[in-house]
Design a protein around this motif. Sequence first.
Motif, mmCIF file in Angstrom:
data_model
loop_
_atom_site.group_PDB
_atom_site.id
_atom_site.type_symbol
_atom_site.label_atom_id
_atom_site.label_comp_id
_atom_site.label_asym_id
_atom_site.label_seq_id
_atom_site.Cartn_x
_atom_site.Cartn_y
_atom_site.Cartn_z
ATOM 1 N N GLU A 85 15.528 -8.460 -18.051
ATOM 2 C CA GLU A 85 15.335 -7.296 -17.479
ATOM 3 C C GLU A 85 14.902 -7.283 -16.261
ATOM 4 O OE1 GLU A 85 11.789 -3.653 -18.288
ATOM 5 O OE2 GLU A 85 11.574 -5.513 -19.512
ATOM 6 N N VAL A 86 15.411 -6.529 -15.575
ATOM 7 C CA VAL A 86 15.181 -6.469 -13.980
ATOM 8 C C VAL A 86 14.289 -4.971 -13.815
ATOM 9 C CG1 VAL A 86 16.023 -6.241 -11.479
ATOM 10 C CG2 VAL A 86 17.330 -7.314 -13.283
ATOM 11 N N THR A 87 13.137 -5.234 -13.380
ATOM 12 C CA THR A 87 12.183 -4.310 -13.347
ATOM 13 C C THR A 87 12.333 -3.611 -11.772
ATOM 14 O OG1 THR A 87 10.704 -5.752 -12.422
ATOM 15 C CG2 THR A 87 10.482 -5.253 -14.724
ATOM 16 N N SER A 88 13.429 -2.983 -11.746
ATOM 17 C CA SER A 88 13.749 -2.110 -10.658
ATOM 18 C C SER A 88 12.750 -0.804 -10.593
ATOM 19 C CB SER A 88 15.370 -1.793 -10.350
ATOM 20 O OG SER A 88 15.557 -1.011 -11.645
ATOM 21 N N GLY A 89 12.341 -0.556 -9.432
ATOM 22 C CA GLY A 89 11.331 0.588 -9.278
ATOM 23 C C GLY A 89 10.088 0.036 -9.401
ATOM 24 N N MET A 90 9.678 -0.987 -10.134
ATOM 25 C CA MET A 90 8.338 -1.309 -10.044
ATOM 26 C C MET A 90 7.972 -2.429 -9.046
ATOM 27 S SD MET A 90 6.520 0.496 -12.006
ATOM 28 C CE MET A 90 5.062 -0.527 -12.233
ATOM 29 N N ASP A 91 8.718 -3.889 -9.226
ATOM 30 C CA ASP A 91 8.679 -5.069 -8.341
ATOM 31 C C ASP A 91 9.925 -5.597 -7.951
ATOM 32 O OD1 ASP A 91 8.630 -5.741 -11.004
ATOM 33 O OD2 ASP A 91 7.004 -7.351 -10.540
ATOM 34 N N ASN A 92 10.885 -4.998 -8.944
ATOM 35 C CA ASN A 92 12.426 -5.793 -8.608
ATOM 36 C C ASN A 92 12.512 -7.123 -9.280
ATOM 37 O OD1 ASN A 92 13.629 -3.323 -7.852
ATOM 38 N ND2 ASN A 92 12.487 -3.609 -5.863
ATOM 39 N N ARG A 93 11.427 -7.734 -9.949
ATOM 40 C CA ARG A 93 11.730 -8.945 -10.453
ATOM 41 C C ARG A 93 12.358 -9.070 -11.708
ATOM 42 N NH1 ARG A 93 5.986 -9.202 -8.897
ATOM 43 N NH2 ARG A 93 5.718 -10.616 -7.368
ATOM 44 N N TYR A 111 0.827 -1.081 0.093
ATOM 45 C CA TYR A 111 0.085 -0.087 -0.024
ATOM 46 C C TYR A 111 0.760 1.363 0.002
ATOM 47 C CZ TYR A 111 -3.113 3.594 1.394
ATOM 48 O OH TYR A 111 -3.930 4.631 1.568
ATOM 49 N N ALA A 112 2.057 1.281 0.898
ATOM 50 C CA ALA A 112 2.654 2.572 0.777
ATOM 51 C C ALA A 112 3.411 2.734 -0.199
ATOM 52 C CB ALA A 112 3.852 2.294 1.983
ATOM 53 N N THR A 113 3.792 1.795 -0.973
ATOM 54 C CA THR A 113 4.582 1.847 -2.173
ATOM 55 C C THR A 113 3.726 2.476 -3.197
ATOM 56 O OG1 THR A 113 6.102 0.347 -1.883
ATOM 57 C CG2 THR A 113 5.873 0.669 -4.184
ATOM 58 N N ARG A 114 2.460 1.797 -3.371
ATOM 59 C CA ARG A 114 1.280 2.389 -4.232
ATOM 60 C C ARG A 114 1.000 3.691 -4.233
ATOM 61 N NH1 ARG A 114 -1.569 -2.236 -2.575
ATOM 62 N NH2 ARG A 114 -3.283 -1.037 -2.388
ATOM 63 N N PHE A 159 11.493 10.342 -7.049
ATOM 64 C CA PHE A 159 11.726 9.431 -6.196
ATOM 65 C C PHE A 159 12.666 8.397 -6.458
ATOM 66 C CE2 PHE A 159 10.501 5.064 -4.361
ATOM 67 C CZ PHE A 159 10.979 5.341 -3.200
ATOM 68 N N ARG A 160 12.480 7.979 -7.811
ATOM 69 C CA ARG A 160 13.398 6.738 -8.487
ATOM 70 C C ARG A 160 13.427 6.853 -9.972
ATOM 71 N NH1 ARG A 160 11.347 1.662 -5.962
ATOM 72 N NH2 ARG A 160 12.834 2.087 -4.398
ATOM 73 N N ASN A 161 14.357 6.542 -10.414
ATOM 74 C CA ASN A 161 14.615 6.565 -12.077
ATOM 75 C C ASN A 161 14.750 4.885 -12.584
ATOM 76 O OD1 ASN A 161 14.588 9.198 -11.983
ATOM 77 N ND2 ASN A 161 16.763 9.219 -12.037
ATOM 78 N N TYR A 162 14.269 4.785 -13.662
ATOM 79 C CA TYR A 162 14.425 3.471 -14.019
ATOM 80 C C TYR A 162 14.885 3.401 -15.635
ATOM 81 C CZ TYR A 162 13.325 -1.235 -15.952
ATOM 82 O OH TYR A 162 13.317 -2.628 -16.798
ATOM 83 N N GLU A 163 15.651 2.615 -16.136
ATOM 84 C CA GLU A 163 16.239 2.618 -17.439
ATOM 85 C C GLU A 163 16.483 1.266 -18.044
ATOM 86 O OE1 GLU A 163 20.554 3.684 -19.760
ATOM 87 O OE2 GLU A 163 19.926 4.888 -18.274
ATOM 88 N N CYS A 164 15.970 1.177 -19.288
ATOM 89 C CA CYS A 164 15.810 0.103 -20.131
ATOM 90 C C CYS A 164 16.329 0.104 -21.480
ATOM 91 C CB CYS A 164 14.197 -0.542 -20.236
ATOM 92 S SG CYS A 164 14.112 -1.917 -21.134
ATOM 93 N N MET A 178 1.537 9.466 -6.523
ATOM 94 C CA MET A 178 1.806 10.760 -6.265
ATOM 95 C C MET A 178 2.807 11.580 -7.378
ATOM 96 S SD MET A 178 1.604 11.741 -2.153
ATOM 97 C CE MET A 178 3.062 10.745 -2.030
ATOM 98 N N LEU A 179 3.654 10.457 -8.072
ATOM 99 C CA LEU A 179 4.641 10.942 -8.858
ATOM 100 C C LEU A 179 4.168 11.368 -10.208
ATOM 101 C CD1 LEU A 179 7.144 7.976 -8.027
ATOM 102 C CD2 LEU A 179 7.418 10.236 -7.158
ATOM 103 N N SER A 180 4.963 12.153 -10.906
ATOM 104 C CA SER A 180 4.634 12.294 -12.208
ATOM 105 C C SER A 180 5.714 11.931 -13.077
ATOM 106 C CB SER A 180 4.403 14.152 -12.414
ATOM 107 O OG SER A 180 3.188 14.420 -11.728
ATOM 108 N N PRO A 181 5.877 10.682 -13.660
ATOM 109 C CA PRO A 181 6.930 10.045 -14.537
ATOM 110 C C PRO A 181 7.039 10.954 -15.705
ATOM 111 C CG PRO A 181 5.008 8.858 -14.326
ATOM 112 C CD PRO A 181 4.845 9.633 -13.613
ATOM 113 N N GLN A 182 8.304 10.942 -16.090
ATOM 114 C CA GLN A 182 8.749 11.610 -17.519
ATOM 115 C C GLN A 182 9.570 10.463 -18.038
ATOM 116 O OE1 GLN A 182 12.124 14.768 -17.783
ATOM 117 N NE2 GLN A 182 10.450 15.930 -18.452
ATOM 118 N N LYS A 183 9.244 10.225 -19.302
ATOM 119 C CA LYS A 183 10.184 9.382 -20.279
ATOM 120 C C LYS A 183 10.852 10.082 -20.976
ATOM 121 C CE LYS A 183 7.399 5.664 -19.587
ATOM 122 N NZ LYS A 183 7.887 4.200 -19.055
#
Length: 139
Positions: free
Chosen positions: A77-85, A32-35, A62-67, A40-45
């Motif tokens: 792919e390691v989905t860091s920032g989403m679920d780290n799988r 819940y806390a992560t969601r 909060f956090r950046n992700y690069e693919c 509240m974030l406004s991501p930019q691509k």
Amino acid sequence: MTAEMTVDYSGTWDIISNVNFDGYMIALDNDYATRKLAKMLSPQKVIKQEGDSFTIKTVTAFRNYECSFTIGQEFTEVTSGMDNRSCQSVVTWDDNKLVCVQNGQKKNRGWTHWIEEDQLFLELTCENHVCRQVYKRKP
């Protein structure tokens, strides 16, 4: 004519709508806390395209992700920032759409990007949830 010659995804894109992001994050087993924080974030691509090679950065306060990927080539792919799988992903062209299939612990997982006029559309899928995001290209 190939898709990469007709569509240029390169640029910086600001989010303007985000539908069912909470449902998508629930499907990823985010707490819940992560969601609450993520909503509240406004991501930019920030997308860099060179032929069939792409780098997509998702930037937030909060956090950046690069693919990075090449069309048609499977990658880990390691989905860091989403679920780290970790998942095996492959991105292909479907007409002018980028379609990613992510094979891993979650069923029916992936995303589709496409452009209409100055807007970038993104559908994120996991199990039975679909999140629809729309971004506007920065001038």
